[in-house]
Design a protein around this motif. Structure first.
Motif, PDB file in Angstrom:
ATOM      1  N   MET A 256     -14.373  11.342   7.747  1.00  0.00           N
ATOM      2  CA  MET A 256     -14.106  12.784   7.679  1.00  0.00           C
ATOM      3  C   MET A 256     -13.046  13.181   8.709  1.00  0.00           C
ATOM      4  SD  MET A 256     -15.496  14.627   5.521  1.00  0.00           S
ATOM      5  CE  MET A 256     -16.893  15.141   4.557  1.00  0.00           C
ATOM      6  N   ASP A 257     -12.295  14.207   8.391  1.00  0.00           N
ATOM      7  CA  ASP A 257     -11.314  14.679   9.362  1.00  0.00           C
ATOM      8  C   ASP A 257     -12.038  15.296  10.549  1.00  0.00           C
ATOM      9  OD1 ASP A 257      -9.478  13.958   7.485  1.00  0.00           O
ATOM     10  OD2 ASP A 257      -9.395  15.951   6.587  1.00  0.00           O
TER      11      ASP A 257
ATOM     12  N   LYS B  65     -10.795  22.228   7.996  1.00  0.00           N
ATOM     13  CA  LYS B  65      -9.616  22.793   7.355  1.00  0.00           C
ATOM     14  C   LYS B  65      -9.247  24.165   7.891  1.00  0.00           C
ATOM     15  CE  LYS B  65      -8.265  21.044   2.892  1.00  0.00           C
ATOM     16  NZ  LYS B  65      -8.728  20.756   1.573  1.00  0.00           N
TER      17      LYS B  65
ATOM     18  N   ARG C 186     -19.404  18.055  17.579  1.00  0.00           N
ATOM     19  CA  ARG C 186     -20.007  17.150  16.600  1.00  0.00           C
ATOM     20  C   ARG C 186     -21.076  16.296  17.250  1.00  0.00           C
ATOM     21  NH1 ARG C 186     -16.439  15.495  12.309  1.00  0.00           N
ATOM     22  NH2 ARG C 186     -15.854  17.511  11.501  1.00  0.00           N
ATOM     23  N   LYS C 187     -20.716  15.728  18.398  1.00  0.00           N
ATOM     24  CA  LYS C 187     -21.643  14.813  19.066  1.00  0.00           C
ATOM     25  C   LYS C 187     -22.899  15.529  19.471  1.00  0.00           C
ATOM     26  CE  LYS C 187     -18.844  11.124  20.785  1.00  0.00           C
ATOM     27  NZ  LYS C 187     -18.006  10.737  21.900  1.00  0.00           N
TER      28      LYS C 187
ATOM     29  N   GLN D 136       3.781  12.055  -0.563  1.00  0.00           N
ATOM     30  CA  GLN D 136       2.747  11.369   0.214  1.00  0.00           C
ATOM     31  C   GLN D 136       3.050   9.886   0.341  1.00  0.00           C
ATOM     32  OE1 GLN D 136       0.049  12.465   1.749  1.00  0.00           O
ATOM     33  NE2 GLN D 136       0.055  14.597   1.152  1.00  0.00           N
ATOM     34  N   SER D 137       3.529   9.278  -0.721  1.00  0.00           N
ATOM     35  CA  SER D 137       3.744   7.841  -0.676  1.00  0.00           C
ATOM     36  C   SER D 137       4.757   7.438  -1.734  1.00  0.00           C
ATOM     37  CB  SER D 137       2.415   7.117  -0.907  1.00  0.00           C
ATOM     38  OG  SER D 137       2.642   5.753  -1.171  1.00  0.00           O
TER      39      SER D 137
ATOM     40  N   LEU E  45     -14.842  17.229  18.462  1.00  0.00           N
ATOM     41  CA  LEU E  45     -15.638  16.002  18.575  1.00  0.00           C
ATOM     42  C   LEU E  45     -16.847  16.233  19.463  1.00  0.00           C
ATOM     43  CD1 LEU E  45     -13.369  12.871  18.875  1.00  0.00           C
ATOM     44  CD2 LEU E  45     -15.222  13.351  17.272  1.00  0.00           C
TER      45      LEU E  45
ATOM     46  N   ARG F 166       4.120  16.005  -5.120  1.00  0.00           N
ATOM     47  CA  ARG F 166       3.233  15.742  -3.978  1.00  0.00           C
ATOM     48  C   ARG F 166       2.961  14.252  -3.835  1.00  0.00           C
ATOM     49  NH1 ARG F 166      -1.908  17.829  -4.512  1.00  0.00           N
ATOM     50  NH2 ARG F 166      -1.579  18.190  -6.722  1.00  0.00           N
ATOM     51  N   ALA F 167       2.772  13.571  -4.967  1.00  0.00           N
ATOM     52  CA  ALA F 167       2.506  12.126  -4.918  1.00  0.00           C
ATOM     53  C   ALA F 167       3.681  11.402  -4.280  1.00  0.00           C
ATOM     54  CB  ALA F 167       2.247  11.587  -6.321  1.00  0.00           C
TER      55      ALA F 167
END
Lengths: 521, 363
Positions: free
Chosen positions: B1-2, B6, B359-360, B234-235, B356, B230-231
């Motif tokens: 997960m990021d 967002k 989260r922890k 991205q790459s 973070l 977009r594709a």
């Protein structure tokens, strides 16, 4: 701390390395959980585990790349802080990475000395290194021409340079991370002889791998990691591959692929005199000819970088070539306007690419966006001529995720958030569910956990049994041998020979992979 | 997960960046012996204190929406179009040609044609660097920058030598005919009984810009073309694998980008009722900042455009009422660009650590 010395006192010698209660988390992911391990001096200690089990993290902590959240490191009984790789080197630890860290246009000697020069003048250290290299060459069969540049050397020799670098820095403990991934079987055997020689001289070696056979062949002790935990440490002589596999996965696994003999029918793919010259003018494919029939799996074996990738790219429609390719007897356009991947897909060629991160998936896209990738022109996914029907795509994705047991089955999760095995299942579901006449598969189980490997192999065999043609490229000889019905071996852009899987063995294929033909062998 | 959710990525990071930029700007204002609180008050008062201020802000924002979307669509294809400035200049030329060519009976007829003219000229100007990139590998950053200079020189030549009415000392086209004059916000709102100052040049183009935002969203996230853009962005290797032609995507993305930049001319040229030198006034470059800050999303672009509209209008107020030199406003804008664009990670990394920690604690 004094308790370090006493810990080792239980045995007659202190362990070369002892880790106590090592924990490391990356955000919510616990990569290492309370890991304790003792590596005795003068042994080869294998660490085996699936991708993502935490092997590399553990070694990175030992080499000073990461700092552990908790736990202690003892080197020869002394508690040691390893804040960076310099400290690791000072403590006598050498590391050979999966991806070599060599300067391509420097000589062997210069690479060995790099970063460990004594003083500003280079000549004395180079002379010293040359002396040492000669000694090591005699002692361990580690002979490498000191004046060759790295780019002239084969991968096997480059790896030896990495080992020499570590030894030049007076490493007593050598860590090798997946060292055989890029080697032919005979090169791997040679490496193992070198490692055994080093062990007999009293060095300690830690071998990280996911290949059970290597563990059985070369290690004295083996530790198994699963989901960040050290699940077991056993003597290699007292265990067997299926027991190790069970410890790695946590359940019984089928190591052999269960399949009936192939019932091949007519030719689906015929390749005639295919040649590829790349952007740099290097000829990557040299007059390749091969065929794949309906209802059979043809495996392409070979060490990575011998033209297999280019072959897949040509067949997949994103590299131009000369020669002829026939699909179901009809010629395929190799250079013109209809030589693109869209046309290939429309004609029934599906492709699971070798590198799912670079090609097969767009990691930042949602799973549902990836599930139509390449097939986004298909009529069932369109709302009207310009707009895609996101609802239809999501519904389709959900169904495919269920059939291929993708976890978690959430279409709106970005591809990067799935594990390697589940990412591969997404690609496989997308390609196989199109019911193609020909499936191209590159490295289907690279970076995939054992549990998923079993499933992926079953799916490929099931497609074969439906009467489809499959071209399989893999650098894992075990995978080729167990999955393919017929095996072609590639070396230096050519096909060295073809064998029936039932009538060949690893030794024979290994020789072909090294470019040795029958006449010479 | 990021690590960063967002909403924080979209709102919190830009907000913190802006606040940091304002704090440093305040320090600079302090250093030259002026009162930053007073300056901020002037900016807010001068923009939101009356409908003329709001009108000016929206006028500038309209420009930035077009150029911001132009940069954003190129970003989606991982192309850095720095040529918005030149494409907008050419767009102005296109709009001027259309407006002068025909004695337009009514603006509702003139506007669509002016849009097409501006879009075509802008797109054409972007097509050349795009073609050079796709076929010749010339880096698009370099070529689009150079094309800004060429556009500027071309415009000077045309205005001085060709388009200027005989006898005029002013390098500008003649006034556009009556039928090509766009209704201003004061006319539009006045018609429904809302009083709005007629001093501000904001006009019906603002609504066209909003419509462009919506169409942008449709294009990028709902059409097959947007999916392919977009594709590819991205790459590139994945796009090749999927049979998406890089050449096609580069050309199309840049044509759309140039067209959007060109469309800006309906606001700054058509509403000004003639084409003058330097009518773009840097909006092409501010579009880059707007697209960066807006994360290449039309809502983000809209909000960032409003912010920059506020900065430009507020800056004019400071310039008018205080001894703070006009250049300082450029400094403030530069700081906002610096913090939201270049120094993104300076905010992102510590913020990720904070998230973070939370989260922890939950875990």
């Amino acid at each position: 701390m004094s308790d370090g010395a006493t810990t080792g006192g239980a045995a007659s010698v202190a362990p070369a390395i002892e880790l106590k209660g090592i924990s490391k988390a990356f955000g919510p992911v616990q990569a290492n959980k309370d890991i304790s391990i003792r590596v005795m001096p003068g042994t080869i200690h294998g660490i085996i585990g699936e991708n993502g089990a935490g092997k590399s993290t553990l070694m990175s902590i030992l080499y000073g790349f990461y700092k552990a959240d908790a736990g202690d490191i003892f080197i020869s009984g002394n508690r040691t802080e390893i804040p960076d790789s310099q400290a690791a080197i000072a403590a006598g630890i050498g590391m050979v990475f999966q991806h070599f860290k060599l300067v391509e246009n420097f000589t062997v000697l210069e690479n060995v000395v790099l970063g460990a020069e004594d003083g500003a003048r280079l000549t004395p250290s180079l002379a010293k290194a040359r002396q040492l290299l000669t000694e090591l060459a005699e002692e361990y069969q580690l002979n490498v021409d000191p004046d060759a540049t790295i780019e002239e050397l084969s991968v096997g020799y480059q790896q030896r340079v990495e080992i020499l670098k570590a030894l030049y820095r007076k490493a007593d403990i050598l860590i090798l991370d997946e060292p055989t991934g890029v080697l032919t079987p005979s090169e791997a055997d040679h490496l193992f002889r070198i490692l055994k020689g080093l062990r007999d001289e009293g060095k300690t070696i830690i071998l990280i791998t996911h290949k059970l056979r290597e563990i059985m062949d070369v290690t004295d002790t083996v530790s198994v990691m699963r989901r960040g935990e050290m699940t077991a440490t056993v003597k290699t002589s007292e265990t067997n591959p299926s027991e190790l596999a069970e410890m790695m996965v946590g359940r019984k696994v089928l190591l052999r692929v269960d399949k009936e003999p192939a019932q091949p029918k007519g030719n689906v793919l015929e390749v005639e005199n295919l040649s590829v010259v790349d952007e740099d003018g290097v000829q990557r494919l040299k007059n390749i000819s091969l065929n794949v029939r309906a209802g059979e799996i043809v495996g392409i074996a070979g060490v990575a970088g011998n033209g297999q990738s280019e072959l897949l790219e040509v067949l997949g429609g994103y590299r131009s070539a000369t020669g002829r390719i026939l699909l179901n007897g009809e010629e395929i356009d190799l250079t013109g306007a209809r030589s693109d991947g869209q046309t290939r897909r429309a004609r029934g060629i599906a492709h699971v690419p070798e590198d799912r991160h670079k090609e097969g998936l767009i990691l930042d896209f949602f799973a549902w966006e990836n599930m139509v990738f390449g097939y986004h022109h298909a009529p069932e996914f369109q709302k009207n001529p310009r707009f895609m029907s996101n609802a239809a795509i999501k519904a389709d994705c959900e169904a495919k995720m269920e059939r291929f047991d993708v976890r978690p089955p959430i279409p709106s999760l970005a591809a990067k958030n799935f594990s390697g095995g589940n990412q591969q299942k997404i690609v496989l579901a997308r390609e196989i569910e199109r019911d193609p006449d020909l499936l191209l598969v590159g490295q289907p189980t690279r970076g995939v956990d054992i549990g998923a490997i079993e499933f992926i192999h079953q799916q490929i065999v099931a497609l074969r049994d439906k009467g489809k043609a499959i071209l399989l490229v893999s650098v894992e000889l075990d995978e080729i041998l167990s999955l393919a019905d017929r095996i072609a071996v590639m070396f230096d852009g050519q096909i060295m020979g073809e064998r029936l899987a039932s009538e060949t063995n690893e030794q024979e294929l290994g020789l072909l992979m090294a470019g040795v033909t029958q006449g010479a062998a | 997960m990021d690590v960063i959710p967002k909403w924080a990525d979209a709102i919190l990071i830009p907000l913190i960046s802006i606040i940091l930029a304002f704090i440093i700007s305040a320090l600079v204002i302090l250093a030259i012996g002026e009162d930053p609180i007073n300056a901020l008050q002037l900016m807010v008062q001068g923009t939101f204190g009356n409908s003329a201020g709001i009108g000016f802000m929206l006028f500038y924002a309209t420009n930035f929406i077009f150029t911001g979307l132009a940069v954003a669509i190129a970003f989606h294809a991982r192309l850095f179009n720095i040529g918005g400035e030149g494409q907008a200049m050419l767009g102005g030329l296109g709009v001027a040609f259309v407006c002068l060519a025909v004695p337009w009976p009514h603006w509702t007829i003139a506007l669509p044609f002016a849009l097409i003219g501006g879009a075509l000229f802008g797109a054409g100007w972007a097509l050349i660097p795009a073609w050079l990139q796709a076929k010749r590998g010339s880096h698009i950053v370099i070529t689009t920058i150079m094309f800004n200079f060429i556009a500027s020189a071309l415009l000077v030549y045309l205005l001085v030598e060709v388009l200027k009415p005989a006898g005029s000392m002013d390098p500008a086209t003649p006034r556009f005919p009556e039928g090509a004059h766009l209704p201003r916000m004061s006319d539009i709102l006045g018609a429904v009984g809302i009083p709005f100052s007629d001093a501000a040049p904001v006009n019906v183009s603002f609504f066209i810009a909003l419509l462009a935002c919506y169409l942008f969203w449709l294009l990028v996230w709902r059409t097959r073309l947007g999916y392919e853009i977009r594709a590819y962005g991205q790459s590139e290797s994945a796009a090749r694998y999927a049979g998406i032609s890089p050449t096609k995507i580069i050309l199309i993305a840049m044509v759309i980008s140039g067209a959007l930049a060109g469309c800006m001319a309906i606001n700054n040229v058509m509403a000004a009722e003639r084409l003058v030198l330097n009518s773009v006034e840097g909006a092409g470059f501010i579009g880059i900042a707007v697209a960066l800050m807006g994360r290449s999303h039309p809502v983000g672009v809209l909000l960032a455009s409003l912010l920059f509209g506020f900065l430009v209008q507020g800056g004019a107020e400071i310039d008018f009422w205080t001894n703070i030199p006009r250049e300082l406003i450029v400094v403030v804008q530069a700081l906002v660009i610096l913090f939201t664009g270049a120094l993104d990670n300076m905010v992102r990394v510590p913020l990720a650590k904070v998230f973070l920690m939370f989260r922890k604690r939950e875990a």
